[in-house]
Design a protein around this motif. Structure first.
Motif, PDB file in Angstrom:
ATOM      1  N   ASP A 267     -27.159 -11.992  39.132  1.00  0.00           N
ATOM      2  CA  ASP A 267     -27.949 -13.196  38.913  1.00  0.00           C
ATOM      3  C   ASP A 267     -28.012 -14.045  40.181  1.00  0.00           C
ATOM      4  OD1 ASP A 267     -28.579 -12.570  36.333  1.00  0.00           O
ATOM      5  OD2 ASP A 267     -26.976 -13.757  35.427  1.00  0.00           O
ATOM      6  N   ALA A 268     -26.891 -14.146  40.886  1.00  0.00           N
ATOM      7  CA  ALA A 268     -26.863 -14.937  42.122  1.00  0.00           C
ATOM      8  C   ALA A 268     -27.769 -14.321  43.180  1.00  0.00           C
ATOM      9  CB  ALA A 268     -25.427 -15.039  42.631  1.00  0.00           C
ATOM     10  N   ARG A 269     -27.713 -13.017  43.329  1.00  0.00           N
ATOM     11  CA  ARG A 269     -28.565 -12.353  44.316  1.00  0.00           C
ATOM     12  C   ARG A 269     -30.032 -12.443  43.927  1.00  0.00           C
ATOM     13  NH1 ARG A 269     -25.207  -6.761  45.733  1.00  0.00           N
ATOM     14  NH2 ARG A 269     -23.477  -7.780  46.817  1.00  0.00           N
ATOM     15  N   ALA A 270     -30.319 -12.320  42.634  1.00  0.00           N
ATOM     16  CA  ALA A 270     -31.695 -12.411  42.175  1.00  0.00           C
ATOM     17  C   ALA A 270     -32.260 -13.801  42.462  1.00  0.00           C
ATOM     18  CB  ALA A 270     -31.773 -12.115  40.683  1.00  0.00           C
ATOM     19  N   ALA A 271     -31.450 -14.832  42.257  1.00  0.00           N
ATOM     20  CA  ALA A 271     -31.895 -16.202  42.535  1.00  0.00           C
ATOM     21  C   ALA A 271     -32.131 -16.393  44.027  1.00  0.00           C
ATOM     22  CB  ALA A 271     -30.864 -17.202  42.024  1.00  0.00           C
ATOM     23  N   ALA A 272     -31.260 -15.854  44.860  1.00  0.00           N
ATOM     24  CA  ALA A 272     -31.400 -16.003  46.300  1.00  0.00           C
ATOM     25  C   ALA A 272     -32.645 -15.309  46.810  1.00  0.00           C
ATOM     26  CB  ALA A 272     -30.158 -15.440  47.007  1.00  0.00           C
ATOM     27  N   ARG A 273     -33.061 -14.229  46.147  1.00  0.00           N
ATOM     28  CA  ARG A 273     -34.241 -13.463  46.568  1.00  0.00           C
ATOM     29  C   ARG A 273     -35.499 -13.920  45.835  1.00  0.00           C
ATOM     30  NH1 ARG A 273     -32.405  -7.788  44.839  1.00  0.00           N
ATOM     31  NH2 ARG A 273     -34.552  -7.242  45.418  1.00  0.00           N
ATOM     32  N   SER A 274     -35.372 -14.904  44.955  1.00  0.00           N
ATOM     33  CA  SER A 274     -36.495 -15.347  44.112  1.00  0.00           C
ATOM     34  C   SER A 274     -37.127 -14.138  43.416  1.00  0.00           C
ATOM     35  CB  SER A 274     -37.545 -16.082  44.960  1.00  0.00           C
ATOM     36  OG  SER A 274     -36.976 -17.246  45.537  1.00  0.00           O
ATOM     37  N   LEU A 275     -36.243 -13.308  42.842  1.00  0.00           N
ATOM     38  CA  LEU A 275     -36.687 -12.056  42.275  1.00  0.00           C
ATOM     39  C   LEU A 275     -37.570 -12.247  41.046  1.00  0.00           C
ATOM     40  CD1 LEU A 275     -36.382  -8.999  42.613  1.00  0.00           C
ATOM     41  CD2 LEU A 275     -34.374  -9.097  41.105  1.00  0.00           C
TER      42      LEU A 275
END
Length: 278
Positions: A267-275
């Motif tokens: 979830d953190a990585r997805a938020a950082a990538r605006s996935l």
């Protein structure tokens, strides 16, 4: 075993060595558990697509004098009202109603959570975890593998048949796999049965989600979890197998101590990538 009609029927068949034709009758009875005590032998034969004498032989194989004795037994130990009349529904509504009944049947099966919990532990412990689904079942396997990869460190999707699938099973075993998960749906390809037999010979424990406990893959599965499919439309509907796959994911997560941490990391990585746009 659940007290629901389908669960009581399943218990009645357990411990009996049934022929393929008899398994077909048993499968049809489980799927229409609420109606079976009210069906004649001719009606049951038509439902299962077998001959009337086959129904009689089936009843005798279960230890009854004939089908009337079996039907009396069902009325005594599993009294039930006939299923609601759906005659006024169009074919699309009937398909939905059939799927709702399949989900009710699945709920009754899950009243005993131990088989799913055992499957979850087996899947969590297998590193890597091969997930097999060919032809009609390929999408079920893909969906499971997609979500499982978010919490399991090594998921390997096997969705293409041919000689290569044996090579990929060998590679998974060499890498340390202990369990294979299979989604098996009608029409059951011979290749799936052969592949599961190969996996067992290679030392893997086979966990299978199938449309029936009497499906052809039962004989090559160590743990079979049934979820009925709908057959009222041109192509089968598979809401229950899909839901059972999600239940298995939940059970697997329970066996993975770091599952929640992996989800939070994703979830953190997805938020950082605006996935996602949400």
């Amino acid at each position: 075993m659940s007290d629901a009609p389908a669960g009581r029927l399943q218990a009645l068949f357990e411990g009996h060595r049934l022929t393929p034709t008899q398994r077909r009758i048993a499968h049809s009875m489980v799927r229409r558990a609420a109606d079976v005590p009210f069906l004649s032998s001719v009606e049951l034969a038509e439902l299962a697509g077998v001959s009337q004498p086959s129904v009689t032989r089936f009843a005798v194989a279960l230890g009854f004098d004939g089908y009337p004795a079996l039907r009396r037994h069902l009325r005594e130990v599993a009294p039930a009202e006939p299923a609601p009349d759906t005659g006024s529904y169009n074919e699309y509504q009937q398909a939905v109603e059939a799927e709702i009944e399949n989900l009710r049947h699945l709920a009754s099966v899950l009243a005993d959570p131990r088989p799913v919990e055992r499957a979850g532990r087996l899947l969590a412990a297998s590193r890597p975890l091969p997930v097999l689904g060919l032809r009609a079942a390929a999408s079920q396997a893909y969906g499971f593998a997609y979500f499982a990869a978010k919490v399991h460190p090594d998921v390997r999707l096997l969705h293409e048949g041919g000689t290569m699938v044996h090579d990929r099973i060998d590679a998974a075993v060499r890498a340390g796999a202990s369990t294979l998960l299979c989604f098996a749906l009608p029409r059951h390809p011979r290749e799936v049965v052969d592949t599961l037999a190969y996996a067992k010979e290679a030392g893997l424990t086979v966990v299978t989600v199938a449309d029936s406990a009497f499906a052809p893959v039962a004989k090559v599965s160590d743990l079979l979890l049934p979820a009925a499919v709908g057959t009222g439309l041109a192509f089968d509907t598979v809401c229950a197998p899909m839901l059972l796959g999600r239940v298995l994911l939940e059970a697997m997560c329970d066996g993975l101590p770091d599952a929640q941490a992996r989800l939070e990391e994703f979830d953190a990585r997805a938020a950082a990538r605006s996935l996602f746009v949400e």
